[in-house]
Design a protein around this motif. Sequence first.
Motif, mmCIF file in Angstrom:
data_model
loop_
_atom_site.group_PDB
_atom_site.id
_atom_site.type_symbol
_atom_site.label_atom_id
_atom_site.label_comp_id
_atom_site.label_asym_id
_atom_site.label_seq_id
_atom_site.Cartn_x
_atom_site.Cartn_y
_atom_site.Cartn_z
ATOM 1 N N VAL A 106 6.633 1.591 7.479
ATOM 2 C CA VAL A 106 7.376 2.587 6.973
ATOM 3 C C VAL A 106 8.475 0.905 6.653
ATOM 4 C CG1 VAL A 106 8.249 3.047 9.174
ATOM 5 C CG2 VAL A 106 8.969 4.085 6.511
ATOM 6 N N ASN A 107 9.414 1.162 5.669
ATOM 7 C CA ASN A 107 10.072 0.099 5.502
ATOM 8 C C ASN A 107 11.945 1.091 4.386
ATOM 9 O OD1 ASN A 107 9.564 -0.551 3.047
ATOM 10 N ND2 ASN A 107 9.377 -2.521 3.461
ATOM 11 N N GLY B 172 12.299 -3.693 -0.307
ATOM 12 C CA GLY B 172 10.878 -3.135 0.782
ATOM 13 C C GLY B 172 10.336 -2.326 0.279
ATOM 14 N N GLY B 173 10.342 -2.389 -1.487
ATOM 15 C CA GLY B 173 9.172 -1.571 -1.705
ATOM 16 C C GLY B 173 7.959 -2.117 -1.910
ATOM 17 N N GLU B 174 7.785 -3.984 -1.456
ATOM 18 C CA GLU B 174 6.540 -4.806 -1.713
ATOM 19 C C GLU B 174 5.416 -4.642 -1.042
ATOM 20 O OE1 GLU B 174 8.990 -6.559 -5.042
ATOM 21 O OE2 GLU B 174 6.689 -7.203 -4.608
ATOM 22 N N ASN C 268 12.271 -5.806 4.072
ATOM 23 C CA ASN C 268 10.635 -6.174 3.985
ATOM 24 C C ASN C 268 10.145 -5.919 5.565
ATOM 25 O OD1 ASN C 268 11.862 -8.311 4.825
ATOM 26 N ND2 ASN C 268 10.539 -9.230 3.335
ATOM 27 N N ARG C 269 10.448 -4.990 5.782
ATOM 28 C CA ARG C 269 10.883 -5.354 6.920
ATOM 29 C C ARG C 269 9.189 -4.027 8.087
ATOM 30 N NH1 ARG C 269 14.687 -6.154 9.645
ATOM 31 N NH2 ARG C 269 14.777 -8.216 10.938
ATOM 32 N N LEU D 157 6.888 4.764 1.906
ATOM 33 C CA LEU D 157 5.863 4.614 2.970
ATOM 34 C C LEU D 157 4.690 3.983 2.894
ATOM 35 C CD1 LEU D 157 7.100 8.410 3.301
ATOM 36 C CD2 LEU D 157 7.048 6.793 5.474
ATOM 37 N N PHE D 158 3.770 4.149 3.391
ATOM 38 C CA PHE D 158 2.695 2.626 3.417
ATOM 39 C C PHE D 158 1.166 3.083 4.230
ATOM 40 C CE2 PHE D 158 4.483 -0.221 0.721
ATOM 41 C CZ PHE D 158 5.273 -0.314 1.190
ATOM 42 N N TRP D 159 0.113 3.779 3.795
ATOM 43 C CA TRP D 159 -1.341 3.607 5.165
ATOM 44 C C TRP D 159 -1.385 2.421 4.684
ATOM 45 C CZ3 TRP D 159 -2.435 6.586 8.696
ATOM 46 C CH2 TRP D 159 -1.533 8.000 9.174
#
Lengths: 113, 114
Positions: A93-94, B99-101, A99-100, A33-35
């Motif tokens: 999110v991925n 995925g975590g990149e 990496n999508r 998860l990213f912001w």
Amino acid sequence: AQSVSQHNHHVILSEAASLELGCNYSYGGTVNLFWYVQYPGQHLQLLLKYFSGDPLVKGIKGFEAEFIKSKFSFNLRKPSVQWSDTAEYFCAVNGPGNNRLAFGKGNQVVVIP
Amino acid sequence: DTAVSQTPKYLVTQMGNDKSIKCEQNLGHDTMYWYKQDSKKFLKIMFSYNNKELIINETVPNRFSPKSPDKAHLNLHINSLELGDSAVYFCASSQASGGGETQYFGPGTRLLVL
């Protein structure tokens, strides 16, 4: 396929107020998860990210986010905003090995001096 | 020293024209991406390349053709531009394709098709 929901697209608040932006995701597995933040006229910058471990993640500029697996949420918080926090905030999110990045529609935050 | 750079920053052109946007990263990353941000600020991935090989190709009209001459560059060529192609196009890169990149974004190219 993963999807991300962000609510309250437009947020207006005064300096020193607290900010919380909601992010809910739909994904049937382990997630990353990213912001990201996009200041006016600029590119996206990473605020913080969660891969594993402590569900409370601290990022740059005093932001933090909490991963609550049972609620499929990753809400962003800042206890006291400044005028310079005026920006668009995106949750993304991925899954592992994928990496999508799926982005939410963003929250436009305006901080009034 | 810009990490991910794009040229041009602004592009105004007529319908039917063909145009290219260039992206370069100096981070030594293996993976690069193109995203489209529409007028409502919604970001959607278009393509991803890992070490010059296409690994993500979303449902994008075949008027859009990415090209990666080497792993530091990913260009986007658009044929027969349409009004609906008007958007901001962001290039991004990451260390690898896992995925975590973390993905690092360029400044964007604002395309306006008249």
